[in-house]
Design an enzyme around this catalytic site. Structure first.
Site, PDB file in Angstrom:
ATOM      1  N   LEU A  19      29.023  13.656  67.875  1.00  0.00           N
ATOM      2  CA  LEU A  19      29.278  12.845  69.076  1.00  0.00           C
ATOM      3  C   LEU A  19      29.945  13.689  70.154  1.00  0.00           C
ATOM      4  CD1 LEU A  19      30.955   9.763  67.334  1.00  0.00           C
ATOM      5  CD2 LEU A  19      28.572   9.945  68.149  1.00  0.00           C
ATOM      6  N   ARG A 132      38.156   3.808  70.191  1.00  0.00           N
ATOM      7  CA  ARG A 132      38.104   3.959  68.731  1.00  0.00           C
ATOM      8  C   ARG A 132      39.167   3.144  67.980  1.00  0.00           C
ATOM      9  NH1 ARG A 132      35.426   8.904  67.790  1.00  0.00           N
ATOM     10  NH2 ARG A 132      33.781   8.999  69.356  1.00  0.00           N
ATOM     11  N   HIS A 162      41.359   9.900  73.312  1.00  0.00           N
ATOM     12  CA  HIS A 162      42.349   9.535  72.296  1.00  0.00           C
ATOM     13  C   HIS A 162      43.741   9.701  72.899  1.00  0.00           C
ATOM     14  CE1 HIS A 162      39.516  10.591  68.725  1.00  0.00           C
ATOM     15  NE2 HIS A 162      39.861   9.324  68.561  1.00  0.00           N
ATOM     16  N   CYS A 249      42.868  17.698  66.322  1.00  0.00           N
ATOM     17  CA  CYS A 249      41.800  16.989  65.593  1.00  0.00           C
ATOM     18  C   CYS A 249      41.365  17.703  64.322  1.00  0.00           C
ATOM     19  CB  CYS A 249      40.560  16.838  66.451  1.00  0.00           C
ATOM     20  SG  CYS A 249      40.878  16.544  68.166  1.00  0.00           S
TER      21      CYS A 249
END
Ligand code: CIR
Length: 254
Positions: A19, A132, A162, A249
Site C-alpha cells: 500500500l 486505520r 499515522h 514502522c
C-alpha cells in the site's frame, strides 16, 4: 524508557506491491533489503537484541511490524490493523509475542488500531484516530491500558497518515513534531523540536537508549537533534518512504 529488545521482519519480494499514497515510484527490492539490514545494525548499535523474522510473501506491508502490536513494560497489545490487506499480519504476532510476554491483550472488531497511531511518553500513551485507527479501537486500547495503570489520550488526526508520522518522543519531556501537532494543545506542555513542512518525513524518528535514529538527508533535523544533545544515527530510508513507511514502522521496541 530503557529498551532492550526489538522485533523486525524482513521485507518480502511482494513488498514492492504494498500500500502507498506516495508518488515516489516503486521500491527497489534489493535496496530495501540493504536498507533493512542497515536498520537492524543500527538497532544493535543502540544496545538492542534484535529478533529478525523471516519475510512473509503473503503480506506486502508486513515489514512494517510496528502496526501489529503495542509492547509496553506491563503487557503486549496485539492490534487489529485497519487495512484489510494487512489485518492477517497479526496471526504471526500471536505466535511470536508470547515468546516475550505472558500478558497479552487484543484489540477486537469493531475496533481497529494500528501501532503507528500509538506514541508512548513514559506512563502516558497518545492514540491517533486515523484512517486505520477508529474510535472503538482507541477506546478499547484506553480501557486495556487503564488496567495496567497507564493513561491514554485520544487525538483526532487531521492530515497525518499515522500519529507517529508527525511526532516522536525523545525522552526528557521533549517531542519532535511537525504540521498539525505544532500548535496542538495536546502537546503544548512538552519541549518542542519543530520540523518544517519540507522535511516533515524526518519527524518520524526513534529514540532508543542513548541514540536518536533519523532518516538520512535531513540536515536541519540532524542539526536540531544534535544541538539538543542527542547522539544521532542516520539511515537511508528511501525505499521505505516510497511505501509510506518511516523508521518507527520497521520495528517493535521493548
Ligand atoms: C501501509 O500503508 O500500511 C504501509 N504501506 C505503511 C505503514 C507505515 N507504518 C507506520 O507508519 N507505522
Amino acid at each position: 524508557m530503557k529498551f532492550s529488545r526489538a522485533i523486525v521482519k524482513k521485507p518480502a519480494a511482494s513488498y514492492v506491491n504494498g500500500l502507498t499514497t506516495s508518488d515516489l515510484g516503486k521500491p527497489d527490492f534489493a535496496l530495501a533489503l540493504e536498507q533493512h539490514a542497515a536498520y537492524v545494525e543500527a538497532l544493535k548499535q543502540t544496545g538492542l537484541e534484535v529478533t529478525v523474522l523471516e519475510a512473509d510473501e503473503r503480506f506486502p506491508d508486513s515489514t512494517f511490524v510496528e502496526d501489529t502490536a503495542v509492547l509496553t513494560e506491563k503487557c503486549a497489545v496485539i492490534t487489529n490493523p485497519g487495512a484489510d490487506s494487512r489485518n492477517g499480519e497479526i496471526e504471526d504476532m500471536k505466535t511470536i509475542i508470547p515468546r516475550f510476554y505472558d500478558t497479552i491483550e487484543y484489540i477486537q472488531a469493531p475496533g481497529f488500531l494500528d501501532g503507528g497511531d500509538v506514541m508512548q511518553v513514559e506512563n502516558h500513551f497518545y492514540v491517533g484516530l486515523s484512517t486505520r485507527t477508529n474510535e472503538a479501537g482507541a477506546i478499547q486500547f484506553r480501557e486495556i491500558l487503564a488496567k495496567y495503570g497507564y493513561e491514554v489520550t485520544i487525538v483526532q488526526l487531521e492530515e497525518f497518515f499515522h500519529l507517529k508520522t508527525g511526532i516522536a518522543y525523545l525522552g526528557n519531556n521533549t517531542v519532535v513534531l511537525a504540521g498539525e501537532f505544532i500548535e496542538s494543545d495536546t502537546f503544548k506542555d512538552y519541549k518542542h523540536i519543530i520540523i518544517e513542512k519540507e522535511v516533515e518525513y524526518s519527524a518520524n524518528c526513534i529514540h532508543i537508549n542513548d541514540y536518536v535514529i533519523i532518516p538520512k538527508g535531513f540536515e536541519s533535523t540532524k542539526k536540531q537533534i544534535t544541538d539538543a544533545g542527542y547522539n544521532v544515527i542516520e539511515l537511508d530510508m528511501s525505499e521505505f518512504r516510497k511505501q509510506d513507511g518511516g523508521l518507527s514502522c520497521l520495528s517493535l521496541r521493548f
